[in-house]
Design an enzyme around this catalytic site. Structure first.
Site, PDB file in Angstrom:
ATOM      1  N   ALA A 228       0.618   2.111  -2.453  1.00  0.00           N
ATOM      2  CA  ALA A 228      -0.834   2.103  -2.670  1.00  0.00           C
ATOM      3  C   ALA A 228      -1.515   3.237  -1.901  1.00  0.00           C
ATOM      4  O   ALA A 228      -0.965   3.794  -0.946  1.00  0.00           O
ATOM      5  CB  ALA A 228      -1.417   0.754  -2.250  1.00  0.00           C
ATOM      6  N   HIS A 229      -2.735   3.550  -2.332  1.00  0.00           N
ATOM      7  CA  HIS A 229      -3.528   4.630  -1.742  1.00  0.00           C
ATOM      8  C   HIS A 229      -4.486   4.043  -0.705  1.00  0.00           C
ATOM      9  O   HIS A 229      -5.020   2.945  -0.904  1.00  0.00           O
ATOM     10  CB  HIS A 229      -4.318   5.342  -2.849  1.00  0.00           C
ATOM     11  CG  HIS A 229      -4.889   6.658  -2.439  1.00  0.00           C
ATOM     12  ND1 HIS A 229      -6.034   6.770  -1.695  1.00  0.00           N
ATOM     13  CD2 HIS A 229      -4.468   7.924  -2.680  1.00  0.00           C
ATOM     14  CE1 HIS A 229      -6.314   8.052  -1.500  1.00  0.00           C
ATOM     15  NE2 HIS A 229      -5.368   8.776  -2.089  1.00  0.00           N
TER      16      HIS A 229
END
Length: 427
Positions: A228-229
């Site tokens: 994930a970012h």
């Protein structure tokens, strides 16, 4: 050789990864890179564990194509004489020896600039030439740990994890090449050379732009988030029915396109997911909602429909799949090059394209001492001097064996000549 750096002469005193990455970039763009290896056994990558291609280590082959190779013992008078002669006509010298080694050998920047004021002298090290850690040796693992990268890489709650590739080594090599080119531009305007240096530590730190911005703004250190970012969602990997894909639905337009693709328009009005900030604040719930849907159909189905809707996406490849992707071929990022002892071998291509002065991969990595005699002759040394250097142990030359039978099917005399093998002769 073609390329925008055609005419640049580079003395490469580097080994293993960071330095060879730098000189590889310069060689691929047309510079004449003379790789200087130590006696008795050369670059450490020659002895790295298998796999090998023939008698050559695959790691060495990858990092040293497009370079000419010579072997010098810089502890001998003859080896020092040869290097000093080469440096007088060089544009660039690149080294990644331990702290103080070049100075003790008499080849520090202050020594060499007296003889060649226009020399661009580039040093790569673990922590740089200043600061409290200047005398420490460094490795990619240490740089990734001390830069913070290992604290936010991997799965949430997991052990510290480093990135798979040697991130700081490769980045340091690219930064060094960039610094050399900036110094070269300055020299073209002024005639003045200079000392350029960077480190694995700095190279790792510049990979943390997002995480550093978060830490500086909030006073909170980012943690591991898997794929994930830290600033946008959804922007991560999801498991389909038969494999993994990545989905870049990060901004609002792509979020709505993602919902259209997966047939979940109702999530657009869900107060947990209305804005990017909402989605980041409820990331576990968002992941759960999307993961359930993506698991219902094969990866190919999702990739096709996401692409049709304009959502950035892609399959999660292994290395062989990545190398065999048609885009890799279209961008000439997998190329075949002729090696003097092994014939055609495959290697990665040049990642920067030029419309007027294209670079290319034209030569395989040199066998041990392959170009010593040629380089010394071009530098003005006579055959008698070269033989004296060999007798002293100052140089190693590989002899050309032209008696090897060509591979079956070779009929063209010029091709037969090109296919003659080099074999080391240590006299």
């Amino acid at each position: 050789m073609m390329g925008p750096l055609n005419g640049m002469k580079v003395i490469d005193l580097t080994h293993v990864m960071a330095g060879p990455t730098c000189t590889l970039m310069l060689a691929d763009m047309g510079a004449d890179v003379i790789k200087v290896e130590k006696t008795p056994d050369g670059d450490d990558t020659r002895r790295m564990l298998p796999p090998k291609i023939g008698d050559e280590a695959a790691a060495y082959m990858m990092m040293n194509r497009n370079k000419r190779g010579i072997v010098l013992d810089l502890k001998t008078d003859g080896g020092k004489k040869v290097l000093r002669q080469l440096v007088t006509t060089a544009d660039v010298l690149v080294e990644n020896f331990g702290p103080g080694v070049m100075e003790r050998l008499g080849f520090g920047y202050e020594d060499l600039k007296k003889e060649n004021p226009g020399l661009i002298y580039c040093s790569l090290s673990g922590f740089g030439r200043t600061g409290p850690y200047r005398d420490r040796r460094g490795f990619d693992l240490v740089a990734q740990a001390m830069s913070g990268i290992m604290s936010f890489t991997g799965e949430p709650g997991g052990a510290p994890a480093k990135c798979g590739p040697p991130l700081s080594d490769i980045t340091a090599g690219i930064l060094a090449a960039m610094g050399i080119l900036a110094a070269y531009a300055h020299r073209l305007k002024t005639g003045e050379g200079q000392w350029v240096e960077t480190s694995l530590f700095e190279a790792a730190l510049v990979q943390t732009y997002w995480q550093s911005a978060i830490a500086l703004a909030t006073g909170i250190a980012p943690k591991a988030m898997g794929s994930a970012h830290p600033l946008n969602a959804p922007y991560q990997a999801f498991q389909a029915a038969d494999g993994w894909i990545v989905v870049g639905g990060a901004n609002q337009k792509n979020w709505l396109r993602t919902l259209d693709a997966i047939g979940a328009p109702e999530l657009a009005d869900d107060p947990r997911f209305r804005t990017g900030a909402d989605r980041m604040g409820h990331l576990p719930e968002l992941e759960a909602e999307l993961a359930e849907r993506f698991r219902g159909k094969p990866a190919a189905y999702w990739l096709e429909i996401l692409d049709e809707k304009g959502v950035p996406c892609g399959p999660v490849y292994d290395m062989l799949q990545a190398l065999n992707d048609p885009q890799t071929a279209a961008r000439k990022m997998l190329v075949e090059v002729e090696h003097s002892a092994l014939g055609p071998v495959k290697t990665l291509g040049l990642p920067v394209k030029f419309s007027s002065t294209p670079g290319d991969v034209l030569k395989g990595a040199p066998v041990f001492g392959e170009d010593t005699r040629e380089v010394l002759t071009q530098a003005g040394f006579s055959d008698e001097e070269i033989e004296a250097f060999k007798k002293e142990g100052a140089v190693v030359c590989a002899a050309i064996d032209t008696q090897v039978e060509p591979r079956q099917g070779s009929q063209d005399p010029e091709k037969i000549a090109r296919e003659a093998r080099y074999r080391p002769s240590y006299g």
